[in-house]
Design a protein around this motif. Structure first.
Motif, PDB file in Angstrom:
ATOM      1  N   LEU A  89       5.474   3.436   1.125  1.00 36.61           N
ATOM      2  CA  LEU A  89       4.078   3.532   0.722  1.00 36.61           C
ATOM      3  C   LEU A  89       3.763   2.430  -0.278  1.00 36.61           C
ATOM      4  O   LEU A  89       4.381   2.331  -1.338  1.00 36.61           O
ATOM      5  CB  LEU A  89       3.802   4.900   0.084  1.00 36.61           C
ATOM      6  N   SER A  90       2.797   1.591   0.062  1.00 38.44           N
ATOM      7  CA  SER A  90       2.365   0.494  -0.805  1.00 38.44           C
ATOM      8  C   SER A  90       0.861   0.316  -0.607  1.00 38.44           C
ATOM      9  O   SER A  90       0.266   0.917   0.290  1.00 38.44           O
ATOM     10  CB  SER A  90       3.114  -0.792  -0.450  1.00 38.44           C
ATOM     11  N   PRO A  91       0.214  -0.521  -1.403  1.00 38.98           N
ATOM     12  CA  PRO A  91      -1.224  -0.736  -1.207  1.00 38.98           C
ATOM     13  C   PRO A  91      -1.573  -1.269   0.179  1.00 38.98           C
ATOM     14  O   PRO A  91      -2.690  -1.048   0.668  1.00 38.98           O
ATOM     15  CB  PRO A  91      -1.565  -1.750  -2.307  1.00 38.98           C
ATOM     16  N   ASP A  92      -0.633  -1.941   0.810  1.00 38.37           N
ATOM     17  CA  ASP A  92      -0.902  -2.526   2.132  1.00 38.37           C
ATOM     18  C   ASP A  92      -0.359  -1.688   3.284  1.00 38.37           C
ATOM     19  O   ASP A  92      -0.712  -1.931   4.441  1.00 38.37           O
ATOM     20  CB  ASP A  92      -0.298  -3.935   2.210  1.00 38.37           C
ATOM     21  N   ASP A 104      -3.625   2.813  -3.879  1.00 38.37           N
ATOM     22  CA  ASP A 104      -4.245   1.524  -4.208  1.00 38.37           C
ATOM     23  C   ASP A 104      -3.358   0.751  -5.177  1.00 38.37           C
ATOM     24  O   ASP A 104      -2.201   1.120  -5.423  1.00 38.37           O
ATOM     25  CB  ASP A 104      -5.657   1.722  -4.765  1.00 38.37           C
ATOM     26  N   GLU A 105      -3.888  -0.318  -5.765  1.00 39.65           N
ATOM     27  CA  GLU A 105      -3.091  -1.170  -6.646  1.00 39.65           C
ATOM     28  C   GLU A 105      -2.909  -0.565  -8.034  1.00 39.65           C
ATOM     29  O   GLU A 105      -2.148  -1.095  -8.851  1.00 39.65           O
ATOM     30  CB  GLU A 105      -3.737  -2.553  -6.776  1.00 39.65           C
ATOM     31  N   ASN A 106      -3.576   0.557  -8.307  1.00 41.58           N
ATOM     32  CA  ASN A 106      -3.440   1.188  -9.619  1.00 41.58           C
ATOM     33  C   ASN A 106      -2.760   2.554  -9.495  1.00 41.58           C
ATOM     34  O   ASN A 106      -1.574   2.615  -9.260  1.00 41.58           O
ATOM     35  CB  ASN A 106      -4.815   1.302 -10.295  1.00 41.58           C
ATOM     36  N   TYR A 107      -3.540   3.636  -9.624  1.00 39.39           N
ATOM     37  CA  TYR A 107      -2.921   4.960  -9.694  1.00 39.39           C
ATOM     38  C   TYR A 107      -3.568   5.988  -8.770  1.00 39.39           C
ATOM     39  O   TYR A 107      -3.402   7.185  -8.973  1.00 39.39           O
ATOM     40  CB  TYR A 107      -3.012   5.499 -11.138  1.00 39.39           C
ATOM     41  N   LEU A 108      -4.281   5.549  -7.751  1.00 36.70           N
ATOM     42  CA  LEU A 108      -5.020   6.495  -6.922  1.00 36.70           C
ATOM     43  C   LEU A 108      -4.400   6.648  -5.533  1.00 36.70           C
ATOM     44  O   LEU A 108      -4.280   5.677  -4.785  1.00 36.70           O
ATOM     45  CB  LEU A 108      -6.477   6.056  -6.782  1.00 36.70           C
ATOM     46  N   THR A 140       9.861   5.852   0.174  1.00 34.28           N
ATOM     47  CA  THR A 140       9.733   5.083  -1.066  1.00 34.28           C
ATOM     48  C   THR A 140       8.275   4.767  -1.374  1.00 34.28           C
ATOM     49  O   THR A 140       7.481   4.471  -0.472  1.00 34.28           O
ATOM     50  CB  THR A 140      10.522   3.764  -0.965  1.00 34.28           C
ATOM     51  N   ILE A 141       7.919   4.847  -2.672  1.00 34.99           N
ATOM     52  CA  ILE A 141       6.626   4.370  -3.175  1.00 34.99           C
ATOM     53  C   ILE A 141       6.883   3.106  -3.978  1.00 34.99           C
ATOM     54  O   ILE A 141       7.684   3.120  -4.912  1.00 34.99           O
ATOM     55  CB  ILE A 141       5.940   5.428  -4.073  1.00 34.99           C
ATOM     56  N   GLU A 142       6.223   2.042  -3.623  1.00 35.37           N
ATOM     57  CA  GLU A 142       6.430   0.768  -4.324  1.00 35.37           C
ATOM     58  C   GLU A 142       5.117   0.006  -4.386  1.00 35.37           C
ATOM     59  O   GLU A 142       4.581  -0.432  -3.374  1.00 35.37           O
ATOM     60  CB  GLU A 142       7.492  -0.069  -3.614  1.00 35.37           C
ATOM     61  N   THR A 143       4.591  -0.134  -5.615  1.00 37.70           N
ATOM     62  CA  THR A 143       3.376  -0.923  -5.838  1.00 37.70           C
ATOM     63  C   THR A 143       3.612  -1.793  -7.067  1.00 37.70           C
ATOM     64  O   THR A 143       4.620  -1.629  -7.757  1.00 37.70           O
ATOM     65  CB  THR A 143       2.147  -0.016  -6.069  1.00 37.70           C
ATOM     66  N   PRO A 144       2.702  -2.707  -7.389  1.00 39.47           N
ATOM     67  CA  PRO A 144       2.883  -3.522  -8.601  1.00 39.47           C
ATOM     68  C   PRO A 144       2.917  -2.702  -9.883  1.00 39.47           C
ATOM     69  O   PRO A 144       3.473  -3.159 -10.881  1.00 39.47           O
ATOM     70  CB  PRO A 144       1.667  -4.451  -8.573  1.00 39.47           C
ATOM     71  N   ARG A 145       2.371  -1.479  -9.860  1.00 41.65           N
ATOM     72  CA  ARG A 145       2.246  -0.728 -11.108  1.00 41.65           C
ATOM     73  C   ARG A 145       3.033   0.582 -11.139  1.00 41.65           C
ATOM     74  O   ARG A 145       3.237   1.145 -12.216  1.00 41.65           O
ATOM     75  CB  ARG A 145       0.774  -0.444 -11.410  1.00 41.65           C
ATOM     76  N   VAL A 146       3.436   1.106  -9.980  1.00 44.27           N
ATOM     77  CA  VAL A 146       4.193   2.357  -9.960  1.00 44.27           C
ATOM     78  C   VAL A 146       5.350   2.242  -8.986  1.00 44.27           C
ATOM     79  O   VAL A 146       5.354   1.395  -8.086  1.00 44.27           O
ATOM     80  CB  VAL A 146       3.306   3.571  -9.562  1.00 44.27           C
TER      81      VAL A 146
END
Length: 606
Positions: free
Chosen positions: A163-166, A188-192, A84-90
């Motif tokens: 997968l998350s920024p942390d 990261d917290e955006n899209y990279l 899983t990919i989980e971030t505040p933006r994606v």
């Protein structure tokens, strides 16, 4: 025809050319997607003894990509275990078959302004439009395709579950012959995404291979049809920016070694390559300073567009390891975010991935001012109004000469009419009289036209900013204007919402007649402004000029609301400036009185 009329017609024609050019549509081919296809050629098969790529032909059976890996089918993609990919933006996931980043959605952006569905950027094989990024190693020397991970390799999770920024994740694969591959993925917290690939050589012989990254897109994407907007390949190779539409990629020269139509560039130190849409982009970025080979390709047999970054060959001695780090940008083309990556990550000229157009030297500063104003005001609509005031202030010295010239020409209008009556059909006599009149009164008709022409690049640049930048997408202004990047949704055909009828759908025949409030205000503002300008002495020219505001009103009816708002503000300010300047030169234009008298005369004639 006198010089005044020549200049008026010249200004109208040039302005019309600019506007019509923006509305030219190029029909895009219908998307043709093969859901069972995969990347036909992800990388080269082998390399020669130095660090340059020596490309070998794809397998003759057609069942392999250039590395020899079997094609991934829709069934394999659907059955693949995922992280899983989980971030505040994606949000999304990574397929453990092939280790592909092939499922990604952008939480901050909705498909429709009133809907709940968020924008999906990447999709796996088997979806309607597969679009994904994959990484790997290509064999060289004595290694074969079975010795390196391929499209169907099942990776194991070495570290991390989400997968998350942390929390980065690390995948691993052992070829069973002494080579162990690792792939660490961070976000990261955006899209990279940061992708670090490594290989351990536990054999008793040196291993020769090179790493690569691929972004593949199945089928011809459905793109906007505006000529002013670039969608397709965008890449920087050292200092050279290259933009190619999908139809141009499909016309590349065929390279049998690559198995497709290919364009290959050797990059010495700085570059990136990817696919760009109007608002979204997926880009491969090697570590700044790293040399690599940039490849753009169209595989006709599978109808796949792809870009690749191939790193130099490495020789991994027994008992040692090698590592390669690169980046993947997959997200919205936000200027502030992209600029952050350029400045903090060192991605050379990354902001040029945004389509600034021919007049970039105007477009970039105009956008920066608009972006700063929006940061202060918090409303893009009012920011456009304020930006218009700033632009008109900067352009005022040029505009002043134009307004003064028009005021003097207006004062000479009665004399011109007398000359026309005296000359009759003698054009040469009329021309001589006009020239003498201009000379006596020290009036240069061209001085009123040139400043207007010099403002065209500024207007073009502002149009580009409003049309292309994502910051205007779904940005509200007031009341019914909830998306400044879209046309005015109100319609005169239902009395702007008073009648219980929905306005015509965009693209229908009636949509052209379905004018909103802003386009109508635009037509009125152009008409009022025209009343201050000297009227052409020729009847046919006068008729053309009289119709011009209403023609433009319909032409711009389906343009972005932000652009129409700018033009209304521009016309209003221009009218005010011109009116005051004409009064300061002794001419007192009675615009509204003339309009009322004209209406009374028409009523009387009827």
């Amino acid at each position: 025809m006198d010089d005044q009329n020549k200049n008026l017609i010249l200004a109208v024609v040039l302005s019309g050319i600019v506007l019509l050019g923006w509305t030219i549509f190029f029909p895009a081919p219908e998307p043709v997607t093969d859901p069972n296809a995969s990347v036909a050629t992800e990388t080269a098969a082998t390399q020669n003894t130095n660090t340059t790529t020596a490309i070998a032909p794809p397998a003759a059976t057609g069942q392999s990509d250039a590395t020899g890996s079997e094609l991934q089918t829709a069934t394999q993609a659907a059955d693949a275990p995922r992280l899983t990919i989980e971030t505040p933006r994606v949000e999304g996931s990574i397929s453990l078959i092939g280790g592909r980043i092939d499922d990604l959605a952008l939480k901050d952006y909705k498909v429709e302004i009133d809907g709940d569905e968020i924008v999906t950027l990447l999709e796996p094989v088997g979806a309607e439009a597969p679009y994904y990024a994959t990484y790997g190693w290509a064999p060289g020397g004595s290694l074969t395709i079975d010795d390196v991970p391929g499209a169907n390799t099942l990776w194991s999770v070495e570290d991390g579950a989400t997968l998350s920024p942390d929390t980065p994740v690390t995948l691993t694969w052992d070829n069973g012959k002494g080579l162990v591959f690792h792939r660490k993925i961070e976000i990261d917290e955006n899209y990279l995404f940061t992708v670090t690939q490594s290989v351990e050589n536990n054999t008793d012989a040196a291993a020769r291979l090179f790493s690569y990254g691929v972004v593949a897109r199945h089928g011809t994407p459905e793109v906007s049809k505006y000529f002013v907007l670039h969608e397709g390949l965008v890449r920087l190779s050292d200092k050279e920016l290259d933009e190619e539409k999908y139809k141009n990629i499909a016309d590349f020269d065929f390279d049998p070694r690559e198995g497709g139509r290919t364009s290959t560039i050797s990059v010495e130190s700085n570059g990136w390559t990817g696919f760009t849409d109007k608002n979204w982009m997926t880009t491969l970025i090697p570590t700044p300073g790293q040399s690599f080979t940039s490849v753009a390709k169209f595989v006709e047999t599978a109808n796949i567009y792809q870009v690749e970054t191939r790193m130099p060959t490495v020789d991994v001695a027994p008992g040692t390891s090698a590592e390669s780090t690169s980046y993947l940008f997959a997200g919205a083309k936000e200027w502030e975010t992209i600029k952050h990556y350029e400045e903090d990550k060192g991605f050379y000229r990354f902001v040029d991935s945004i389509d600034w157009g021919w007049f970039w030297y105007f477009t970039k500063p105009i956008f920066r001012i608009l972006h700063a104003l929006n940061g202060l005001i918090g409303n893009m609509g009012w920011s456009i109004v304020l930006l218009t005031l700033i632009i008109k202030g900067v352009m005022f010295p040029l505009a002043y000469k134009s307004y003064v010239s028009m005021a003097r020409m207006k004062e000479l209008q009665p004399e011109m009419e007398k000359l026309k009556e005296a000359a009759g059909d003698d054009k040469e006599k009329l021309q001589r009289g006009m020239m003498e009149l201009y000379k006596t009164n020290k009036v240069n008709p061209a001085s009123g036209c040139l400043p207007l022409l010099l403002q065209i690049p500024v207007f073009f640049s502002l149009y580009k900013v409003i049309f292309v930048t994502i910051e205007l997408r779904h940005a509200p202004w007031i009341g019914w204007i909830r998306d400044l990047s879209a046309p005015d949704p109100s319609s005169i055909l239902n009395l702007f919402g008073l009648l219980p009828y929905a306005p015509p759908e965009p693209g229908s025949m009636l949509a052209f007649l379905s004018l909103g409030i802003l386009p109508i205000l635009l037509g009125i503002s152009m008409w009022l402004q025209q009343k201050l300008n000297p009227a052409p002495t020729d009847a046919s020219q006068a008729m053309i000029m009289a119709w011009m505001p209403w023609v433009f009103m319909f032409m711009l009816g389906n343009f972005a609301s932000g652009l129409v708002l700018y033009w209304i503000c521009n016309n209003t300010i221009t009218f005010t400036q011109q009116y005051l300047i004409m009064r300061s030169h002794g001419h007192k234009p009675d615009v509204f009185g003339n309009i009322l008298r004209s209406l009374r005369l028409k009523k009387k004639d009827a």
